[in-house]
Structure formats: C-alpha cells, structure tokens
Design a protein around this motif. Structure first.
Motif, PDB file in Angstrom:
ATOM      1  N   TYR A  47       0.778  -1.206   0.123  1.00  0.00           N
ATOM      2  CA  TYR A  47      -0.026   0.165  -0.184  1.00  0.00           C
ATOM      3  C   TYR A  47       0.784   1.039  -0.049  1.00  0.00           C
ATOM      4  CZ  TYR A  47      -3.968  -3.022   1.161  1.00  0.00           C
ATOM      5  OH  TYR A  47      -5.023  -3.694   1.193  1.00  0.00           O
ATOM      6  N   LEU A  48       0.596   2.504  -0.681  1.00  0.00           N
ATOM      7  CA  LEU A  48       1.344   3.370  -0.859  1.00  0.00           C
ATOM      8  C   LEU A  48       0.083   4.506  -0.886  1.00  0.00           C
ATOM      9  CD1 LEU A  48       2.491   1.537  -3.299  1.00  0.00           C
ATOM     10  CD2 LEU A  48       4.428   3.218  -2.913  1.00  0.00           C
ATOM     11  N   ARG A  49       0.470   5.737  -0.244  1.00  0.00           N
ATOM     12  CA  ARG A  49      -0.470   7.034  -0.048  1.00  0.00           C
ATOM     13  C   ARG A  49       0.521   8.190  -0.232  1.00  0.00           C
ATOM     14  NH1 ARG A  49      -2.750   6.453   4.742  1.00  0.00           N
ATOM     15  NH2 ARG A  49      -1.293   7.711   5.939  1.00  0.00           N
ATOM     16  N   PHE A  50      -0.101   9.013  -1.187  1.00  0.00           N
ATOM     17  CA  PHE A  50       0.715  10.086  -1.783  1.00  0.00           C
ATOM     18  C   PHE A  50      -0.269  11.410  -1.132  1.00  0.00           C
ATOM     19  CE2 PHE A  50       2.471   6.846  -4.081  1.00  0.00           C
ATOM     20  CZ  PHE A  50       3.667   7.367  -4.281  1.00  0.00           C
ATOM     21  N   THR A  51       0.226  12.565  -1.009  1.00  0.00           N
ATOM     22  CA  THR A  51      -0.521  13.679  -0.976  1.00  0.00           C
ATOM     23  C   THR A  51      -0.171  14.583  -2.124  1.00  0.00           C
ATOM     24  OG1 THR A  51      -0.719  13.645   1.474  1.00  0.00           O
ATOM     25  CG2 THR A  51      -1.219  15.829   0.344  1.00  0.00           C
ATOM     26  N   TYR A 122      -6.581   7.617 -12.595  1.00  0.00           N
ATOM     27  CA  TYR A 122      -7.025   7.830 -11.010  1.00  0.00           C
ATOM     28  C   TYR A 122      -6.667   9.090 -10.560  1.00  0.00           C
ATOM     29  CZ  TYR A 122      -7.387   6.035  -6.225  1.00  0.00           C
ATOM     30  OH  TYR A 122      -7.569   5.709  -4.936  1.00  0.00           O
ATOM     31  N   VAL A 123      -5.550   9.908 -10.886  1.00  0.00           N
ATOM     32  CA  VAL A 123      -5.125  10.860 -10.277  1.00  0.00           C
ATOM     33  C   VAL A 123      -5.580  12.140 -11.004  1.00  0.00           C
ATOM     34  CG1 VAL A 123      -3.160  12.472  -9.390  1.00  0.00           C
ATOM     35  CG2 VAL A 123      -3.059   9.832  -9.207  1.00  0.00           C
ATOM     36  N   THR A 124      -6.744  12.879 -10.300  1.00  0.00           N
ATOM     37  CA  THR A 124      -7.315  13.979 -11.168  1.00  0.00           C
ATOM     38  C   THR A 124      -7.054  15.395 -10.781  1.00  0.00           C
ATOM     39  OG1 THR A 124      -9.004  13.740  -9.532  1.00  0.00           O
ATOM     40  CG2 THR A 124      -9.321  12.353 -11.328  1.00  0.00           C
ATOM     41  N   GLY A 125      -6.233  15.584  -9.690  1.00  0.00           N
ATOM     42  CA  GLY A 125      -5.735  16.838  -9.096  1.00  0.00           C
ATOM     43  C   GLY A 125      -5.291  16.854  -7.814  1.00  0.00           C
ATOM     44  N   ASN A 126      -5.079  18.106  -7.329  1.00  0.00           N
ATOM     45  CA  ASN A 126      -4.428  18.094  -5.784  1.00  0.00           C
ATOM     46  C   ASN A 126      -5.481  16.955  -4.818  1.00  0.00           C
ATOM     47  OD1 ASN A 126      -2.497  19.931  -6.534  1.00  0.00           O
ATOM     48  ND2 ASN A 126      -4.053  21.464  -6.283  1.00  0.00           N
ATOM     49  N   GLY A 127      -4.884  16.319  -3.996  1.00  0.00           N
ATOM     50  CA  GLY A 127      -5.440  15.482  -3.143  1.00  0.00           C
ATOM     51  C   GLY A 127      -4.769  14.257  -2.423  1.00  0.00           C
ATOM     52  N   THR A 128      -5.535  13.383  -1.952  1.00  0.00           N
ATOM     53  CA  THR A 128      -4.771  12.220  -1.299  1.00  0.00           C
ATOM     54  C   THR A 128      -5.256  11.068  -2.127  1.00  0.00           C
ATOM     55  OG1 THR A 128      -4.787  13.193   0.903  1.00  0.00           O
ATOM     56  CG2 THR A 128      -4.397  10.977   0.671  1.00  0.00           C
ATOM     57  N   TYR A 129      -4.269  10.202  -2.494  1.00  0.00           N
ATOM     58  CA  TYR A 129      -4.407   9.205  -3.329  1.00  0.00           C
ATOM     59  C   TYR A 129      -3.602   7.783  -2.750  1.00  0.00           C
ATOM     60  CZ  TYR A 129      -5.943  12.427  -6.671  1.00  0.00           C
ATOM     61  OH  TYR A 129      -6.563  13.512  -7.238  1.00  0.00           O
ATOM     62  N   SER A 130      -4.250   6.726  -2.628  1.00  0.00           N
ATOM     63  CA  SER A 130      -3.915   5.391  -2.138  1.00  0.00           C
ATOM     64  C   SER A 130      -3.960   4.585  -3.241  1.00  0.00           C
ATOM     65  CB  SER A 130      -4.607   5.051  -0.955  1.00  0.00           C
ATOM     66  OG  SER A 130      -4.303   5.805   0.364  1.00  0.00           O
ATOM     67  N   PHE A 131      -2.644   3.775  -3.287  1.00  0.00           N
ATOM     68  CA  PHE A 131      -2.571   2.792  -4.171  1.00  0.00           C
ATOM     69  C   PHE A 131      -2.257   1.176  -3.675  1.00  0.00           C
ATOM     70  CE2 PHE A 131      -1.242   6.661  -5.959  1.00  0.00           C
ATOM     71  CZ  PHE A 131      -1.899   6.666  -7.409  1.00  0.00           C
ATOM     72  N   GLY A 132      -2.875   0.233  -4.169  1.00  0.00           N
ATOM     73  CA  GLY A 132      -2.365  -1.099  -3.676  1.00  0.00           C
ATOM     74  C   GLY A 132      -1.671  -1.556  -4.827  1.00  0.00           C
ATOM     75  N   VAL A 133      -0.621  -2.460  -4.687  1.00  0.00           N
ATOM     76  CA  VAL A 133       0.430  -3.106  -5.637  1.00  0.00           C
ATOM     77  C   VAL A 133       0.628  -4.662  -5.364  1.00  0.00           C
ATOM     78  CG1 VAL A 133       2.573  -2.904  -6.798  1.00  0.00           C
ATOM     79  CG2 VAL A 133       1.622  -0.786  -5.806  1.00  0.00           C
ATOM     80  N   THR A 134       0.294  -5.121  -6.545  1.00  0.00           N
ATOM     81  CA  THR A 134       0.519  -6.735  -6.170  1.00  0.00           C
ATOM     82  C   THR A 134       1.200  -7.078  -7.531  1.00  0.00           C
ATOM     83  OG1 THR A 134      -1.756  -7.143  -7.730  1.00  0.00           O
ATOM     84  CG2 THR A 134      -2.150  -7.056  -5.193  1.00  0.00           C
TER      85      THR A 134
END
Length: 160
Positions: A47-51, A122-134
């Motif tokens: 899991y990764l989360r970006f601001t 998935y990334v549409t602008g400023n905000g917080t986005y979490s990803f899962g990676v498998t």
C-alpha cells in the motif's frame, strides 16, 4: 517532511505512507521496513499513499514508479484504494483497506530498475491518493519503500 519538487511541467511526490501486508502473518505490520513485498501465495501486497499539492494545470500523465530490488518475469499491478485513513504503522492483513479497480500493470522487469505504472486515470488533481500493488505471479518480489531513501517510490505528475 516529504514534499514536491517542480521542474518544467512535472511534480514528483514520495509517499507520505507505505507498507505491505501478508496473509501468512495477518497481525504483523511492516510499515517501518525499507522494502515492500508482493507475492501471490501467500497473499502479500503493498500500500502507498501520496498527498498531491501545488498542481495548477491540466494533468497529461501520472506515473507510479517503484524501484525493483529483484526481477520478475510477470510484472506488477497497481490498484485504486478508496480508503485513505489506513496507518503506515498500524495496517496489517486483517485491517488493510480493500483493493478497488485495477489501474495499470507492468511488463516483466529486471532487478535494479524503476518499474513504471501509468495511473493517469486515477489521479485527477490535488488531493490524497492511495494505491495497492500486487504481482502477477506467485513469485515473491521486493521493491524499495519510502524508508529506503534514494530509491523511495515516486508519483510523477506531468502537466501543462
């Protein structure tokens, strides 16, 4: 604190949180590890989360970059994660947020390279986005986490 760098129409962010979970150790947290692992059996995924902030233009491309510590003949997948409240030091397999829709997949890759996943949808602008990676196979793989330093994951946003 991690922040953005700006150069010629792109912004690069490192995660504000990352971890991985393991179905063979359901209560264990790996948030302080220098690597994130993925495996098909047992189920191990990251899991990764970006601001994202400071973006003032139209997004043309967003790439999730992960540094591969070992090779993989099948590639990896990125997934949307709607829940942004998971904790880097508290998330484990039992309480991990659900993986949503698949966003991207990579081809096979060698050890010691950056793997790029196109997550523009998935990334549409400023905000917080979490990803899962498998990963796409049952072969265990490892990528660098944000605690690894220079090889920390990156979210690279190109805009005009």
């Amino acid at each position: 604190m991690p922040s953005a760098t700006s150069a010629g129409g792109s912004l690069t962010f490192i995660p504000v949180a990352d971890t991985y979970v393991n179905s063979a150790s359901t209560g264990t947290n790996y948030g302080s590890a220098t690597t994130m692992r993925m495996d098909g059996s047992p189920d191990v995924h990251a899991y990764l989360r970006f601001t994202v902030s400071g973006l003032s233009g139209t997004i043309t491309q967003v790439r999730l970059l992960l540094f591969a510590n070992n090779s993989d003949s099948s590639g990896i997948r990125a997934w949307a994660v709607a829940n942004n409240t998971w904790g880097e030091l508290t998330t484990n397999y039992t309480n991990a947020p659900a993986l949503g829709s698949q966003l991207a997949s990579s081809a096979a890759f060698a050890s010691g390279v950056w793997v790029s996943l196109d997550v523009t949808s998935y990334v549409t602008g400023n905000g917080t986005y979490s990803f899962g990676v498998t990963n796409l196979s049952s072969t265990a793989i490892s990528v660098a986490s944000r605690e690894s330093g220079a090889n920390a994951p990156q979210l690279v946003i190109t805009y005009h």
